[in-house]
Design an enzyme around this catalytic site. Sequence first.
Site, PDB file in Angstrom:
ATOM      1  N   GLU A 133     -11.180   4.659  -0.160  1.00 23.87           N
ATOM      2  CA  GLU A 133     -11.416   4.843   1.272  1.00 23.87           C
ATOM      3  C   GLU A 133     -12.349   6.022   1.606  1.00 23.87           C
ATOM      4  O   GLU A 133     -12.280   7.071   1.004  1.00 23.87           O
ATOM      5  CB  GLU A 133     -10.085   5.030   2.021  1.00 23.87           C
ATOM      6  CG  GLU A 133      -9.069   5.986   1.410  1.00 23.87           C
ATOM      7  CD  GLU A 133      -8.111   5.294   0.453  1.00 23.87           C
ATOM      8  OE1 GLU A 133      -8.468   4.257  -0.126  1.00 23.87           O
ATOM      9  OE2 GLU A 133      -7.003   5.827   0.297  1.00 23.87           O
ATOM     10  N   LYS A 184       2.266   3.297  -5.882  1.00 20.53           N
ATOM     11  CA  LYS A 184       1.537   2.372  -6.768  1.00 20.53           C
ATOM     12  C   LYS A 184       2.411   1.862  -7.925  1.00 20.53           C
ATOM     13  O   LYS A 184       2.194   0.777  -8.430  1.00 20.53           O
ATOM     14  CB  LYS A 184       0.270   3.035  -7.332  1.00 20.53           C
ATOM     15  CG  LYS A 184      -0.590   3.758  -6.279  1.00 20.53           C
ATOM     16  CD  LYS A 184      -0.949   2.909  -5.088  1.00 20.53           C
ATOM     17  CE  LYS A 184      -1.283   3.710  -3.853  1.00 20.53           C
ATOM     18  NZ  LYS A 184      -1.285   2.975  -2.605  1.00 20.53           N
ATOM     19  N   ASP A 215       0.842  -1.208   0.000  1.00 21.49           N
ATOM     20  CA  ASP A 215       0.000   0.000   0.000  1.00 21.49           C
ATOM     21  C   ASP A 215       0.873   1.252   0.000  1.00 21.49           C
ATOM     22  O   ASP A 215       0.632   2.181   0.761  1.00 21.49           O
ATOM     23  CB  ASP A 215      -0.917  -0.038   1.236  1.00 21.49           C
ATOM     24  CG  ASP A 215      -2.003   1.020   1.180  1.00 21.49           C
ATOM     25  OD1 ASP A 215      -2.307   1.511   0.083  1.00 21.49           O
ATOM     26  OD2 ASP A 215      -2.543   1.357   2.254  1.00 21.49           O
ATOM     27  N   ASP A 272      -3.660  -2.800  -2.117  1.00 23.82           N
ATOM     28  CA  ASP A 272      -4.734  -1.798  -2.114  1.00 23.82           C
ATOM     29  C   ASP A 272      -4.597  -0.869  -3.330  1.00 23.82           C
ATOM     30  O   ASP A 272      -3.539  -0.793  -3.953  1.00 23.82           O
ATOM     31  CB  ASP A 272      -4.648  -0.987  -0.811  1.00 23.82           C
ATOM     32  CG  ASP A 272      -5.861  -0.071  -0.642  1.00 23.82           C
ATOM     33  OD1 ASP A 272      -6.913  -0.334  -1.259  1.00 23.82           O
ATOM     34  OD2 ASP A 272      -5.760   0.915   0.122  1.00 23.82           O
ATOM     35  N   ASN A 273      -5.671  -0.169  -3.634  1.00 26.51           N
ATOM     36  CA  ASN A 273      -5.683   0.884  -4.676  1.00 26.51           C
ATOM     37  C   ASN A 273      -5.282   0.372  -6.056  1.00 26.51           C
ATOM     38  O   ASN A 273      -4.671   1.100  -6.843  1.00 26.51           O
ATOM     39  CB  ASN A 273      -4.726   2.032  -4.299  1.00 26.51           C
ATOM     40  CG  ASN A 273      -5.080   2.691  -2.977  1.00 26.51           C
ATOM     41  OD1 ASN A 273      -4.275   2.676  -2.048  1.00 26.51           O
ATOM     42  ND2 ASN A 273      -6.256   3.232  -2.874  1.00 26.51           N
TER      43      ASN A 273
END
Length: 252
Positions: A234, A177, A174, A202-203
């Site tokens: 989020e 990226k 996380d 995530d993401n």
Amino acid sequence: MSLKAHIAPLRWSVWRLATGARNITKTGQIGDGREAAAVAYVLENARAGDIDDVLATIDKFSYEKSLLINIGDEKGLLLDAAVRRADPALALELGTYCGYGALRIARAAPTAKVYSVELAEANAVNARRIWAHAGVADRVTCVVGTIGDGGRTLDALATEHGFDTGTLDFVFIDHDKKLYLADLQRILKRGWLHPGSIVVADNVKLPGAPTYRAYMRRQQGALWNTIEHKTHLEYQTLAPDLVLESEYLGPG
Ligand SMILES: C[S@@+](CC[C@H](N)C(=O)[O-])C[C@H]1O[C@@H](n2cnc3c(N)ncnc32)[C@H](O)[C@@H]1O
């Protein structure tokens, strides 16, 4: 009224987040002091030693004061379930921020040692204060550095913190990226994962980690078995996001 109803997607702290995107990649913070404010808010409002209350207080800060870029409450449930599935003795997070994700991991794995790698010293200081308040400082550790710093941080995990062949049960990715895949491959090269280790990212949709997603798709059933969880970014319900949960199958 539910906490979620409080989120106004166009509120000021969200716009400020957009303009703070440049800061995040350099300093690890949005640039308006919200992370330090979150720590002060937690220390003042959350019951000491109560992980649930500390997490709920961080969520409340994020909904009602300033948006934080934690994994958050909705995607946090996916993280919790993946941690319980891995049942880790040793877990690693990439990207600490205020310590929220690591605290969720520690709650879902009550005897695990949790390590979190973070590039910004200021975030490490904040996260440690939150972990101390939650009562988990003895088993949750922030290591300041990056996985791509030429081996310095990876060596520190090995020599100072006992990371060794087949010992790493759970990884939560996380951080930057663009580095998801490269950093996972650096970890793989060390041989720390074992068949059955779980990696959560995530993401993957927003801001997006397309190279990582494509790699997991190519490796499906070979090196990895991946579930793509459709969810939301989020602390709001408008923008979609993806969390990837990947089981390491081993080199075969
Ligand atoms: C989205 S936040 C992490 C949120 C945290 N995982 C949580 O759920 O509470 C991303 C964090 O990664 C850190 N970061 C960015 N690039 C990094 C890198 N290459 N290595 C380690 N940390 C990095 C940033 O400073 C920031 O604190």
